[in-house]
Design a protein around this motif. Structure first.
Motif, PDB file in Angstrom:
ATOM      1  N   GLY A   1       0.809  -1.217   0.000  1.00 55.43           N
ATOM      2  CA  GLY A   1       0.000   0.000   0.000  1.00 55.43           C
ATOM      3  C   GLY A   1       0.838   1.261   0.000  1.00 55.43           C
ATOM      4  O   GLY A   1       0.368   2.316   0.400  1.00 55.43           O
ATOM      5  N   PHE A   2       2.082   1.153  -0.414  1.00 59.02           N
ATOM      6  CA  PHE A   2       2.914   2.357  -0.524  1.00 59.02           C
ATOM      7  C   PHE A   2       3.828   2.174  -1.718  1.00 59.02           C
ATOM      8  O   PHE A   2       3.867   1.103  -2.333  1.00 59.02           O
ATOM      9  CB  PHE A   2       3.716   2.591   0.761  1.00 59.02           C
ATOM     10  CG  PHE A   2       4.641   1.464   1.128  1.00 59.02           C
ATOM     11  CD1 PHE A   2       5.963   1.456   0.695  1.00 59.02           C
ATOM     12  CD2 PHE A   2       4.197   0.389   1.899  1.00 59.02           C
ATOM     13  CE1 PHE A   2       6.813   0.412   1.022  1.00 59.02           C
ATOM     14  CE2 PHE A   2       5.039  -0.658   2.231  1.00 59.02           C
ATOM     15  CZ  PHE A   2       6.352  -0.647   1.793  1.00 59.02           C
ATOM     16  N   HIS A   3       4.571   3.224  -2.050  1.00 60.98           N
ATOM     17  CA  HIS A   3       5.432   3.186  -3.222  1.00 60.98           C
ATOM     18  C   HIS A   3       6.885   2.978  -2.843  1.00 60.98           C
ATOM     19  O   HIS A   3       7.324   3.366  -1.769  1.00 60.98           O
ATOM     20  CB  HIS A   3       5.317   4.503  -4.005  1.00 60.98           C
ATOM     21  CG  HIS A   3       3.921   4.806  -4.429  1.00 60.98           C
ATOM     22  ND1 HIS A   3       3.204   3.981  -5.263  1.00 60.98           N
ATOM     23  CD2 HIS A   3       3.092   5.836  -4.123  1.00 60.98           C
ATOM     24  CE1 HIS A   3       2.001   4.503  -5.458  1.00 60.98           C
ATOM     25  NE2 HIS A   3       1.903   5.618  -4.772  1.00 60.98           N
ATOM     26  N   ALA A   4       7.618   2.394  -3.775  1.00 60.40           N
ATOM     27  CA  ALA A   4       9.066   2.278  -3.601  1.00 60.40           C
ATOM     28  C   ALA A   4       9.739   2.854  -4.839  1.00 60.40           C
ATOM     29  O   ALA A   4       9.073   3.214  -5.811  1.00 60.40           O
ATOM     30  CB  ALA A   4       9.462   0.830  -3.390  1.00 60.40           C
ATOM     31  N   TRP A   5      11.044   2.970  -4.788  1.00 55.98           N
ATOM     32  CA  TRP A   5      11.764   3.584  -5.899  1.00 55.98           C
ATOM     33  C   TRP A   5      13.225   3.163  -5.851  1.00 55.98           C
ATOM     34  O   TRP A   5      13.703   2.630  -4.845  1.00 55.98           O
ATOM     35  CB  TRP A   5      11.670   5.107  -5.810  1.00 55.98           C
ATOM     36  CG  TRP A   5      12.092   5.653  -4.478  1.00 55.98           C
ATOM     37  CD1 TRP A   5      13.352   6.004  -4.088  1.00 55.98           C
ATOM     38  CD2 TRP A   5      11.246   5.873  -3.330  1.00 55.98           C
ATOM     39  NE1 TRP A   5      13.348   6.439  -2.785  1.00 55.98           N
ATOM     40  CE2 TRP A   5      12.078   6.368  -2.296  1.00 55.98           C
ATOM     41  CE3 TRP A   5       9.867   5.707  -3.084  1.00 55.98           C
ATOM     42  CZ2 TRP A   5      11.569   6.685  -1.027  1.00 55.98           C
ATOM     43  CZ3 TRP A   5       9.385   6.032  -1.822  1.00 55.98           C
ATOM     44  CH2 TRP A   5      10.223   6.515  -0.820  1.00 55.98           C
ATOM     45  N   MET A   6      13.896   3.438  -6.954  1.00 58.45           N
ATOM     46  CA  MET A   6      15.323   3.169  -7.058  1.00 58.45           C
ATOM     47  C   MET A   6      16.082   4.361  -6.484  1.00 58.45           C
ATOM     48  O   MET A   6      15.826   5.492  -6.885  1.00 58.45           O
ATOM     49  CB  MET A   6      15.651   2.988  -8.550  1.00 58.45           C
ATOM     50  CG  MET A   6      17.107   2.823  -8.879  1.00 58.45           C
ATOM     51  SD  MET A   6      17.838   1.370  -8.122  1.00 58.45           S
ATOM     52  CE  MET A   6      16.824   0.085  -8.841  1.00 58.45           C
ATOM     53  N   PRO A   7      16.987   4.141  -5.523  1.00 57.51           N
ATOM     54  CA  PRO A   7      17.766   5.271  -5.021  1.00 57.51           C
ATOM     55  C   PRO A   7      18.606   5.899  -6.144  1.00 57.51           C
ATOM     56  O   PRO A   7      19.121   5.177  -7.007  1.00 57.51           O
ATOM     57  CB  PRO A   7      18.664   4.651  -3.943  1.00 57.51           C
ATOM     58  CG  PRO A   7      18.489   3.187  -4.014  1.00 57.51           C
ATOM     59  CD  PRO A   7      17.306   2.870  -4.868  1.00 57.51           C
TER      60      PRO A   7
ATOM     61  N   ALA B   1      18.534  -1.234 -11.728  1.00 59.42           N
ATOM     62  CA  ALA B   1      18.461   0.019 -12.502  1.00 59.42           C
ATOM     63  C   ALA B   1      18.543  -0.291 -13.996  1.00 59.42           C
ATOM     64  O   ALA B   1      17.840   0.305 -14.822  1.00 59.42           O
ATOM     65  CB  ALA B   1      19.588   0.958 -12.084  1.00 59.42           C
ATOM     66  N   LYS B   2      19.419  -1.242 -14.314  1.00 55.90           N
ATOM     67  CA  LYS B   2      19.563  -1.647 -15.709  1.00 55.90           C
ATOM     68  C   LYS B   2      18.248  -2.231 -16.227  1.00 55.90           C
ATOM     69  O   LYS B   2      17.788  -1.903 -17.325  1.00 55.90           O
ATOM     70  CB  LYS B   2      20.682  -2.706 -15.790  1.00 55.90           C
ATOM     71  CG  LYS B   2      21.538  -2.595 -17.048  1.00 55.90           C
ATOM     72  CD  LYS B   2      22.766  -3.476 -16.921  1.00 55.90           C
ATOM     73  CE  LYS B   2      22.716  -4.581 -17.961  1.00 55.90           C
ATOM     74  NZ  LYS B   2      23.666  -5.655 -17.715  1.00 55.90           N
ATOM     75  N   GLN B   3      17.649  -3.082 -15.414  1.00 55.39           N
ATOM     76  CA  GLN B   3      16.372  -3.682 -15.810  1.00 55.39           C
ATOM     77  C   GLN B   3      15.289  -2.613 -15.990  1.00 55.39           C
ATOM     78  O   GLN B   3      14.489  -2.686 -16.915  1.00 55.39           O
ATOM     79  CB  GLN B   3      15.939  -4.740 -14.783  1.00 55.39           C
ATOM     80  CG  GLN B   3      16.763  -6.029 -14.895  1.00 55.39           C
ATOM     81  CD  GLN B   3      16.397  -7.041 -13.812  1.00 55.39           C
ATOM     82  OE1 GLN B   3      16.548  -6.773 -12.628  1.00 55.39           O
ATOM     83  NE2 GLN B   3      15.939  -8.215 -14.215  1.00 55.39           N
ATOM     84  N   GLU B   4      15.293  -1.621 -15.076  1.00 59.69           N
ATOM     85  CA  GLU B   4      14.325  -0.528 -15.207  1.00 59.69           C
ATOM     86  C   GLU B   4      14.499   0.194 -16.534  1.00 59.69           C
ATOM     87  O   GLU B   4      13.537   0.501 -17.228  1.00 59.69           O
ATOM     88  CB  GLU B   4      14.501   0.485 -14.058  1.00 59.69           C
ATOM     89  CG  GLU B   4      13.596   0.221 -12.866  1.00 59.69           C
ATOM     90  CD  GLU B   4      13.580   1.380 -11.861  1.00 59.69           C
ATOM     91  OE1 GLU B   4      13.822   1.104 -10.683  1.00 59.69           O
ATOM     92  OE2 GLU B   4      13.325   2.541 -12.246  1.00 59.69           O
ATOM     93  N   LYS B   5      15.763   0.464 -16.858  1.00 61.41           N
ATOM     94  CA  LYS B   5      16.071   1.188 -18.091  1.00 61.41           C
ATOM     95  C   LYS B   5      15.594   0.412 -19.314  1.00 61.41           C
ATOM     96  O   LYS B   5      15.136   0.979 -20.297  1.00 61.41           O
ATOM     97  CB  LYS B   5      17.581   1.428 -18.173  1.00 61.41           C
ATOM     98  CG  LYS B   5      17.911   2.848 -18.648  1.00 61.41           C
ATOM     99  CD  LYS B   5      19.408   3.087 -18.664  1.00 61.41           C
ATOM    100  CE  LYS B   5      19.809   4.141 -17.645  1.00 61.41           C
ATOM    101  NZ  LYS B   5      21.251   4.183 -17.415  1.00 61.41           N
ATOM    102  N   GLU B   6      15.687  -0.923 -19.196  1.00 57.73           N
ATOM    103  CA  GLU B   6      15.240  -1.764 -20.322  1.00 57.73           C
ATOM    104  C   GLU B   6      13.722  -1.948 -20.320  1.00 57.73           C
ATOM    105  O   GLU B   6      13.185  -2.758 -21.074  1.00 57.73           O
ATOM    106  CB  GLU B   6      15.915  -3.138 -20.248  1.00 57.73           C
ATOM    107  CG  GLU B   6      17.420  -3.077 -20.503  1.00 57.73           C
ATOM    108  CD  GLU B   6      18.164  -4.317 -19.999  1.00 57.73           C
ATOM    109  OE1 GLU B   6      17.488  -5.273 -19.501  1.00 57.73           O
ATOM    110  OE2 GLU B   6      19.401  -4.326 -20.070  1.00 57.73           O
ATOM    111  N   GLY B   7      13.051  -1.232 -19.427  1.00 55.43           N
ATOM    112  CA  GLY B   7      11.591  -1.339 -19.359  1.00 55.43           C
ATOM    113  C   GLY B   7      11.127  -2.604 -18.655  1.00 55.43           C
ATOM    114  O   GLY B   7       9.970  -3.011 -18.792  1.00 55.43           O
ATOM    115  N   LYS B   8      12.036  -3.221 -17.892  1.00 53.91           N
ATOM    116  CA  LYS B   8      11.664  -4.449 -17.180  1.00 53.91           C
ATOM    117  C   LYS B   8      11.808  -4.244 -15.677  1.00 53.91           C
ATOM    118  O   LYS B   8      12.530  -4.975 -14.989  1.00 53.91           O
ATOM    119  CB  LYS B   8      12.548  -5.615 -17.647  1.00 53.91           C
ATOM    120  CG  LYS B   8      12.327  -6.002 -19.105  1.00 53.91           C
ATOM    121  CD  LYS B   8      13.054  -7.293 -19.459  1.00 53.91           C
ATOM    122  CE  LYS B   8      14.556  -7.088 -19.506  1.00 53.91           C
ATOM    123  NZ  LYS B   8      15.299  -8.245 -20.050  1.00 53.91           N
TER     124      LYS B   8
END
Lengths: 504, 91, 121, 330
Positions: A345-351, A379-386
């Motif tokens: 029920g809350f958000h997380a993020w990449m530092p 971070a790499k996976q995020e960048k690749e849209g995954k």
């Protein structure tokens, strides 16, 4: 007759303990049916030292003054839309964790101290407990009133009571307090009064609340510090209980030591959530979790246990393991939040890069070696849209109810697995600390309402993740998932853009 | 044996300032840690708050019980009476 | 040791909340990929007792598939441990025939794959 | 450069918490009382059965025989949450403080005769123990009851009873120049003076009462409405030299009774109105505990007023009348 002024101590004696009487129409054991079964031996309740010696008139006076000040700040904060002035929209997520995970436990403490405030046989003890019961009600209510304003603008706070009863990670704090509430009155006092209030609460309320101030959240720091002014009374009560039990009878020592060991470990596991809040969720940081641990446990706890050594009480078992884990626990728990926030029920993020560098500086022995690579991969996976989410349901520890994510003492690359078989069924634990607790009272922990296992048993709204989230009252795409792309972020960015355009 | 710090943390506001000043004056070895919104005062073994010193700085009568209005945290065994508020560890 | 309660028959009042009988014919199995602890923990999955062991590999790929090491897993080389004992499972036989019980923990190592940049992540 | 005046959009997404909105029948602004009370207690998925009472969960509707579809129906008309409660009590108390100063400065209690002092000691001061037992009862209902709407005001009430016990104790200290001799004598009276034994037996019997709503009924309609009303209503008549001063010093009790009754009435009325079964149960309890209270208070009434217990019986009649107004069959 000339009136002489009584000392605080004499006056308190007349106004509290002296109210009690030895019953004769009913037996004391019927009036106090619960305070003997735990095996604690009390020779003389009058040996109890009253902490603080507050009478109701001063209690009302001081507490009313605190409340007037606090609500003035809460009102001003709302009128000035203080929520737009916090350091970053991400910050709000600590309030979500706080309201869903911590405030309901203040409530549990309120009812628990009403129990000990009625059922412990010593009059002075009962009065102290009742005041703490009142204080704990204050804490939950002021927290709701402070966060109420944030709830009007941000998501994830709106269903806190039902989520506390249902959502998987909230069973960690809930089971902690259910455990304490269902223990006998003396164990409750050691669990909450001593292990939690005295040894661990400082870590939550002092550096974390100071962090709230630093992040521009003046209403939260005000309730936090205002609550702490009560906590100081509670800590004094907590330490008084332990000294009293140890002074009363030598047979109490092994029982108390077992409780101290148990509740230290349960508290340490629970506060690991605060570790992640401090190191990862406060956009501007006051100190690291490790630094806070060193000040408030190693230093302050060390002084305390050195003091208690005269009674034969030892440092809690596995305190050394907990201190070693101080290098790891915030990173491990943020990893948990990051990959399971789609069901939270809350958000997380990449530092971001600056944040990673701060972590490297604060954790020179461990961060770059074990945790930076993990964030780089994600971070790499995020960048690749995954963007990486854990697709399965985690294995939970049958004691602390956290996912089994912690590593072997001395080897942070290896998951720690422990298990016990009780009456033909296997139970799993994240640590020796949790396994010992189970093995000590298996009949208690076989009852654990383990959220993941309950989903598999079909008791949580359905078999699919959307059905379970619906039952959790988590609004999918709004309350959960990544901060980036969330409605919270959109709102925050709109406010920031408006401010920016006004300034130019 | 490691040092045993007797410690008190007070809110950093106008009400607490005379108390903080009194502690700093009456406990010469005090060590001060500033945090946002709060200040932590540490002494080795014993830390004492004297009513008279606080009253001198506050300019009015003050009861040690009033410390609760600005108290954030403390460490040590508490001894409180009408004239003082002391935190200490057994030596 | 056992619990100290106000009544000796405390156990008569409690529910055992994790017995196999509560899983509607399935048994709960835990699976963990060693040296890949960026995944938060082992995952749990309820399986009918007759499920062939090989199905575990497929389920695992559904969980672990996005990891850079996942595509390189050679299941024939994997090393297994079931409930703290080294094991050589027969993929064609059922999980029960492979010695797996309710809430067994199955851990596996993938030789040559030690996590992202060899950091066990 | 032209400055564009823009208002930052601060339209709230919601007015209150969802669980509160469901109870209000829509998303509208809620009071602090509502947000800090409604649905606050956990209701499901408890982990362990209490080691001290494994028959129940720690929060369990079965701990009383009365049944409510919703324990958030009996709300507090005073709308107390912690802050508003404490501020209200601090105000009441500061009025009381002024009265203590007034009485002490004029020596109104120091100058009374030894006979009057002995009478106040034996017939008023022991009531502090009754407040103390009442404090325990309200703490018990708080811990044992169900739902924050009922349980939170109970811990406030427990605080009130302790506060009143302390006011009476201060009267005792003022009577003897702060030696504590009067309080010691009063405690002996509480333990052995026949005038108090009925009252002491009654309160000791409530301390073993396990049905928390029966306990609530006994405390409110028995102890508060009969015994406390009798004692505080008799002061001026019972103590000719000091009655007025005592009435001033116990002004808190009168303010408190008016305040407490507004709440306790609402609870009894709402719970009794829920069903015929509730009404029958509560009426039975009320009948029994009012009768107990009258029998207990008769000797006290006789000692205070020389009325052979008439005032106690009148207080009982008033309590029954009061109960009838709340919908009880008495």
């Amino acid at each position: 007759m000339t009136a002489k002024k009584l000392s605080l101590k004499q006056r308190y004696e007349f106004l509290t303990r002296d109210l009690d009487w030895e019953p004769s129409y009913q037996s004391a054991d019927d009036i106090y049916p619960y305070d003997k079964f735990e095996g604690i031996k009390i020779k003389d309740w009058s040996g109890w030292e009253d902490p603080f010696r507050l009478t109701m008139d001063s209690y009302w006076k001081f507490q009313a003054e605190k409340e007037r000040k606090l609500y003035a700040v809460i009102d001003a904060f709302a009128q000035n839309n203080g929520q737009t002035g916090v350091s970053d929209g991400r910050y709000i997520n600590v309030l979500k964790v706080f309201l869903t995970g911590i405030s309901p436990e203040e409530y549990q403490a309120h009812r628990g101290f009403a129990f000990t405030g009625r059922h412990l046989r010593g009059a002075g003890t009962r009065v102290a407990c009742q005041m703490q019961s009142l204080d704990e009600l204050r804490h939950v209510q002021t927290q709701i009133h402070t966060i109420s304003h944030y709830n009007k603008y941000f998501d994830g706070m709106s269903e806190f009571p039902i989520q506390h009863d249902r959502v998987f990670y909230l069973s960690v704090p809930k089971s902690f307090f259910d455990d304490a509430r269902t223990a006998g009155p003396f164990e409750f006092m050691v669990a909450v009064g001593f292990a939690f209030e005295y040894v661990l609460t400082n870590l939550l309320f002092v550096p974390f609340m100071s962090g709230a101030a630093y992040n521009g959240d003046m209403s939260t720091v005000t309730f936090g510090f205002s609550a702490q002014s009560d906590e100081s009374r509670h800590m004094t009560l907590g330490i008084e209980v332990i000294k009293f039990l140890l002074e009363q009878h030598p047979d109490n020592l092994p029982i108390v030591q077992r409780w101290v060991d148990k509740w230290f470990w349960r508290g340490f596991r629970l506060l690991g959530i605060v570790a992640a809040m401090m190191d990862y969720m406060l956009p501007k940081k006051v100190m690291s979790w490790k630094e806070a641990w060193d000040i408030y446990f190693v230093e302050a706890g060390g002084a305390l246990f050195q003091d208690l050594a005269r009674y034969g009480l030892k440092m809690p078992k596995y305190a050394d393991i907990a201190t070693e884990a101080g290098e790891h626990i915030s990173h491990q728990n943020w990893g948990l939040f990051y990959q399971l926030c789609h069901v939270a029920g809350f958000h997380a993020w990449m530092p971001d890069a600056e944040h990673l560098d701060w972590l490297s500086a604060k954790y020179p022995n461990t961060f770059d070696k074990y945790y930076r690579p993990r964030f780089e991969m994600w971070a790499k996976q995020e960048k690749e849209g995954k963007r990486f989410f854990f697709n399965g349901l985690p294995q939970l520890c049958s004691c602390c109810q956290l996912p089994m994510l912690y590593t072997e003492p001395g080897d942070p690359t290896k998951t720690c697995f422990r298990s016990s078989v009780f009456k033909g069924t296997r139970y799993h634990f994240c640590s020796d600390g949790c396994k010992d607790i189970f093995d000590g009272e298996p009949e208690k922990y076989v009852q654990s309402w383990l959220p993941v296992n309950q989903i598999f048993q079909g008791n949580c709204g359905g078999a699919t993740v959307p059905e379970v989230l619906d039952w959790y009252k988590i609004n999918v795409g709004v309350d959960n998932g990544d901060y980036v792309g969330s409605p919270d972020e959109a709102l925050w960015n709109a406010w920031t853009a408006q401010r920016f355009s006004e300034a130019s | 044996m490691m040092t045993q710090l007797a410690s008190i943390t007070l809110m950093r506001n106008d009400d607490a300032r005379p108390i903080i000043d009194a502690i700093m004056a009456d406990n010469p070895d005090v060590c001060v840690l500033n945090m946002p919104g709060a200040v932590k005062l540490d002494c080795d073994g014993r830390l004492r708050v004297n009513r008279a010193s606080v009253e001198e700085r506050m300019g009015r009568a003050w009861s040690p019980q009033e410390i609760q209005l600005v108290l954030v945290s403390m460490a040590g065994n508490l001894e409180e009476d009408d004239d003082q508020f002391t935190l200490s560890w057994h030596k | 040791m056992s619990v100290v309660a106000i009544t000796p028959d405390y156990e008569d009042y409690i529910e055992y909340r994790d017995e196999q009988s509560l899983y509607h014919g399935a048994m709960l199995v835990y699976v963990h990929w060693e040296e890949h602890i960026s995944f938060v923990s082992a995952f749990g999955v309820p399986l009918p007792p007759g499920t062939p062991f090989g199905a575990i590999c497929e389920i695992a790929m559904g969980i672990y598939g996005d990891h850079p090491d996942a595509a390189r897993i050679d299941w024939s080389q994997a090393e297994w441990m079931i409930d703290d004992e080294r094991a050589t499972p027969d993929f064609g036989k059922s999980i029960v025939e492979n010695g797996i019980g309710h809430k067994s923990l199955i851990r596996f190592w993938t030789p040559g794959l030690h996590g992202y940049q060899g950091t066990a992540n | 450069m032209s400055v564009q005046i823009k208002t930052v959009d601060l339209t709230p997404k919601r007015q209150t918490f969802a669980h509160v909105a469901r109870r209000l029948g829509g998303d509208k602004p809620a009071t602090r009382y509502q947000e800090a009370t409604l649905d606050l207690q956990a209701t499901e998925n408890f982990h362990y059965k209490p080691l001290w009472e494994p028959q129940f969960w720690q929060y369990d509707t079965r701990k009383t025989a009365v049944v409510m579809a919703d324990w958030y129906k009996p709300l507090d008309p005073r709308q107390y949450y912690y802050g508003s409660y404490n501020i209200a009590r601090a105000n009441m108390q500061s009025a009381g403080e002024r009265n203590f100063t007034f009485v002490e400065e004029r020596g109104l209690l120091a100058t009374i005769s030894d006979a009057e002092r002995a009478r106040v000691t034996s017939l008023l001061l022991p009531v502090r123990h009754l407040h103390w037992g009442s404090n325990m009862n309200m703490a018990e209902i708080c811990q044992r009851g169900y739902g924050t709407a009922v349980t939170a005001p109970c811990i406030f009430s427990a605080g009130d009873q302790l506060g009143m016990a302390q006011i009476v104790s201060r009267i005792g200290l003022a009577l003897d120049g702060q030696t504590g001799a009067c309080l010691a004598a009063a405690k002996q009276g509480w333990m052995s003076n026949p005038a108090w034994q009925g009252v002491r037996q009654m309160i000791e019997d409530t301390l073993v009462q396990r049905d928390w709503f029966e306990l609530f009924t006994a405390q409110v309609l028995g102890v508060n409405e009969v015994v406390l009303k009798l004692v505080y209503g008799a002061l001026e008549q019972a103590f000719p030299e000091s009655g007025l001063a005592l009435a001033m010093l116990t002004g808190f009790m009168a303010d408190w009774a008016a305040d407490e009754t507004r709440w306790s009435d609402a609870v009894l009325k709402t719970v009794a109105a829920e069903s015929e079964a509730n009404k029958a149960l509560i009426s039975g309890w009320a009948e029994r505990w009012i009768a107990r209270a009258v029998t207990a208070a008769e000797p006290l009434s006789a000692a205070l007023l020389g009325d052979h217990g008439a005032a106690a019986r009148a207080a009982g009649d008033a309590a029954r009348g009061h109960g009838r107004k709340l919908g009880l069959a008495l």
